[in-house]
Scaffold this motif. Structure first.
Motif, PDB file in Angstrom:
ATOM      1  N   GLN A  62       0.861  -1.216  -0.002  1.00  0.00           N
ATOM      2  CA  GLN A  62      -0.038  -0.008   0.075  1.00  0.00           C
ATOM      3  C   GLN A  62       0.879   1.244   0.043  1.00  0.00           C
ATOM      4  O   GLN A  62       0.622   2.272  -0.706  1.00  0.00           O
ATOM      5  CB  GLN A  62      -0.873   0.094   1.328  1.00  0.00           C
ATOM      6  N   LEU A  63       1.838   1.554   0.915  1.00  0.00           N
ATOM      7  CA  LEU A  63       2.888   2.338   0.762  1.00  0.00           C
ATOM      8  C   LEU A  63       3.395   2.691  -0.730  1.00  0.00           C
ATOM      9  O   LEU A  63       3.754   3.953  -1.206  1.00  0.00           O
ATOM     10  CB  LEU A  63       3.899   2.422   1.716  1.00  0.00           C
ATOM     11  N   ASN A  64       3.894   1.638  -1.223  1.00  0.00           N
ATOM     12  CA  ASN A  64       4.408   1.772  -2.555  1.00  0.00           C
ATOM     13  C   ASN A  64       3.161   2.464  -3.723  1.00  0.00           C
ATOM     14  O   ASN A  64       3.598   2.894  -4.637  1.00  0.00           O
ATOM     15  CB  ASN A  64       4.942   0.492  -3.298  1.00  0.00           C
ATOM     16  N   VAL A  68       4.030   6.651  -4.616  1.00  0.00           N
ATOM     17  CA  VAL A  68       4.516   6.429  -5.757  1.00  0.00           C
ATOM     18  C   VAL A  68       5.178   7.625  -6.554  1.00  0.00           C
ATOM     19  O   VAL A  68       6.203   7.610  -6.986  1.00  0.00           O
ATOM     20  CB  VAL A  68       3.364   5.766  -6.880  1.00  0.00           C
ATOM     21  N   LYS A  69       4.283   9.035  -6.301  1.00  0.00           N
ATOM     22  CA  LYS A  69       4.943  10.001  -6.841  1.00  0.00           C
ATOM     23  C   LYS A  69       6.188  10.424  -5.810  1.00  0.00           C
ATOM     24  O   LYS A  69       7.031  11.371  -6.464  1.00  0.00           O
ATOM     25  CB  LYS A  69       3.954  11.264  -6.682  1.00  0.00           C
ATOM     26  N   ASP A  70       6.347   9.840  -4.576  1.00  0.00           N
ATOM     27  CA  ASP A  70       7.656  10.508  -3.801  1.00  0.00           C
ATOM     28  C   ASP A  70       8.832   9.561  -4.072  1.00  0.00           C
ATOM     29  O   ASP A  70       9.819   9.790  -3.505  1.00  0.00           O
ATOM     30  CB  ASP A  70       7.114  10.480  -2.174  1.00  0.00           C
ATOM     31  N   LEU A  71       8.547   8.308  -4.549  1.00  0.00           N
ATOM     32  CA  LEU A  71       9.507   7.138  -4.393  1.00  0.00           C
ATOM     33  C   LEU A  71      10.822   7.625  -5.068  1.00  0.00           C
ATOM     34  O   LEU A  71      12.036   7.184  -4.438  1.00  0.00           O
ATOM     35  CB  LEU A  71       9.039   5.948  -5.075  1.00  0.00           C
ATOM     36  N   ASP A  77      17.273   5.499   3.048  1.00  0.00           N
ATOM     37  CA  ASP A  77      17.108   5.594   4.654  1.00  0.00           C
ATOM     38  C   ASP A  77      15.457   6.463   5.018  1.00  0.00           C
ATOM     39  O   ASP A  77      14.928   6.241   5.852  1.00  0.00           O
ATOM     40  CB  ASP A  77      17.986   6.672   5.192  1.00  0.00           C
ATOM     41  N   ASP A  78      14.956   6.923   3.783  1.00  0.00           N
ATOM     42  CA  ASP A  78      13.578   7.543   4.033  1.00  0.00           C
ATOM     43  C   ASP A  78      12.386   6.394   3.749  1.00  0.00           C
ATOM     44  O   ASP A  78      11.523   6.367   4.340  1.00  0.00           O
ATOM     45  CB  ASP A  78      13.156   8.500   2.918  1.00  0.00           C
ATOM     46  N   ARG A  79      12.953   5.322   3.309  1.00  0.00           N
ATOM     47  CA  ARG A  79      11.918   4.311   2.844  1.00  0.00           C
ATOM     48  C   ARG A  79      11.727   3.160   4.027  1.00  0.00           C
ATOM     49  O   ARG A  79      12.089   1.948   3.779  1.00  0.00           O
ATOM     50  CB  ARG A  79      12.358   3.564   1.575  1.00  0.00           C
ATOM     51  N   TYR A  80      11.215   3.563   5.224  1.00  0.00           N
ATOM     52  CA  TYR A  80      11.119   2.505   6.306  1.00  0.00           C
ATOM     53  C   TYR A  80       9.844   3.073   6.847  1.00  0.00           C
ATOM     54  O   TYR A  80       9.461   4.288   6.806  1.00  0.00           O
ATOM     55  CB  TYR A  80      12.137   2.377   7.104  1.00  0.00           C
ATOM     56  N   PHE A  81       9.274   2.252   7.646  1.00  0.00           N
ATOM     57  CA  PHE A  81       8.040   2.546   8.273  1.00  0.00           C
ATOM     58  C   PHE A  81       7.823   1.741   9.659  1.00  0.00           C
ATOM     59  O   PHE A  81       8.488   0.740   9.706  1.00  0.00           O
ATOM     60  CB  PHE A  81       6.792   2.207   7.582  1.00  0.00           C
ATOM     61  N   TYR A  82       7.153   2.123  10.415  1.00  0.00           N
ATOM     62  CA  TYR A  82       6.692   1.185  11.648  1.00  0.00           C
ATOM     63  C   TYR A  82       5.264   1.084  11.642  1.00  0.00           C
ATOM     64  O   TYR A  82       4.623   1.910  10.956  1.00  0.00           O
ATOM     65  CB  TYR A  82       7.224   2.058  12.878  1.00  0.00           C
TER      66      TYR A  82
END
Length: 198
Positions: A62-64, A68-71, A77-82
């Motif tokens: 879902q995050l991808n 999608v416009k931000d990727l 290092d920005d591409r992680y979540f909790y």
């Protein structure tokens, strides 16, 4: 290293306290396995909650889509979540609180995140929020009310027309302390939640 030594001492004490009539083979096997993992550095001594691989895969997918416009502009290092699961509407299915703690998603006012349904659909996106978020015992539109901190102040967040407000800083200020019966979610800093890439 101190943790490993304390674990070893505790296990040896447990082993030495067992009565001779008890099944020593099972205990001996457990102790040997634990000792070998501890000495080898492979034992997991953290108290991190167990992960749900299906939930992680769902959130990652879902995050991808949502980002999608931000990727292209995000670093690794920005591409992680909790995330943390909580049944917000008592339907026996968990919803997912998804938060971030890096400079891409966080600023001086707080961080951004999402609340997702069990199927991955978005309940809402939120901004300028400090973690943790508190789930209260009161509800509006069959969803528990939330208390979110923004700008150093707590705000009472209620479901409105099927969505929680996106900017907690402009919602009603919470008066008094957070109720003791409230549940903390996304306690990113103190609970040591596992971090996942997307």
């Amino acid at each position: 290293m101190k943790n490993k030594i304390l674990v070893l001492i505790g296990i040896l004490a447990l082993y030495s306290c067992q009565s001779k009539n008890e099944s020593k083979n099972i205990i001996k096997t457990i102790i040997q396995d634990t000792l070998s993992k501890t000495i080898g550095g492979t034992a997991d001594l953290s108290d991190a909650p167990s992960r749900d691989d299906k939930a992680v895969a769902l959130i990652r997918k879902q995050l991808n889509v949502l980002l999608v416009k931000d990727l292209a502009t995000m670093t690794k290092d920005d591409r992680y979540f909790y995330y943390e699961a909580f049944d917000l509407n008592n339907d026996q299915k968990n919803e997912y609180f998804v938060g971030f703690s890096n400079s891409y998603f966080c600023g001086s006012g707080g961080c951004s995140g999402y609340i997702l349904n069990n199927d991955g659909s978005v309940i809402n996106h939120f901004t300028v929020t400090d973690f943790p978020i508190y789930v209260t015992t009161s509800s509006t539109e069959k969803f528990y009310d939330l208390i979110m901190k923004s700008g150093g102040l707590f705000h009472h967040i209620k479901m409105k027309n099927g969505k929680y407000p996106t900017n907690p800083s402009i919602e009603e200020k919470w008066k008094g302390d957070v109720p003791k019966e409230s549940t903390k979610v996304l306690d990113i800093y103190d609970k040591k939640l596992e971090k996942y890439s997307f």
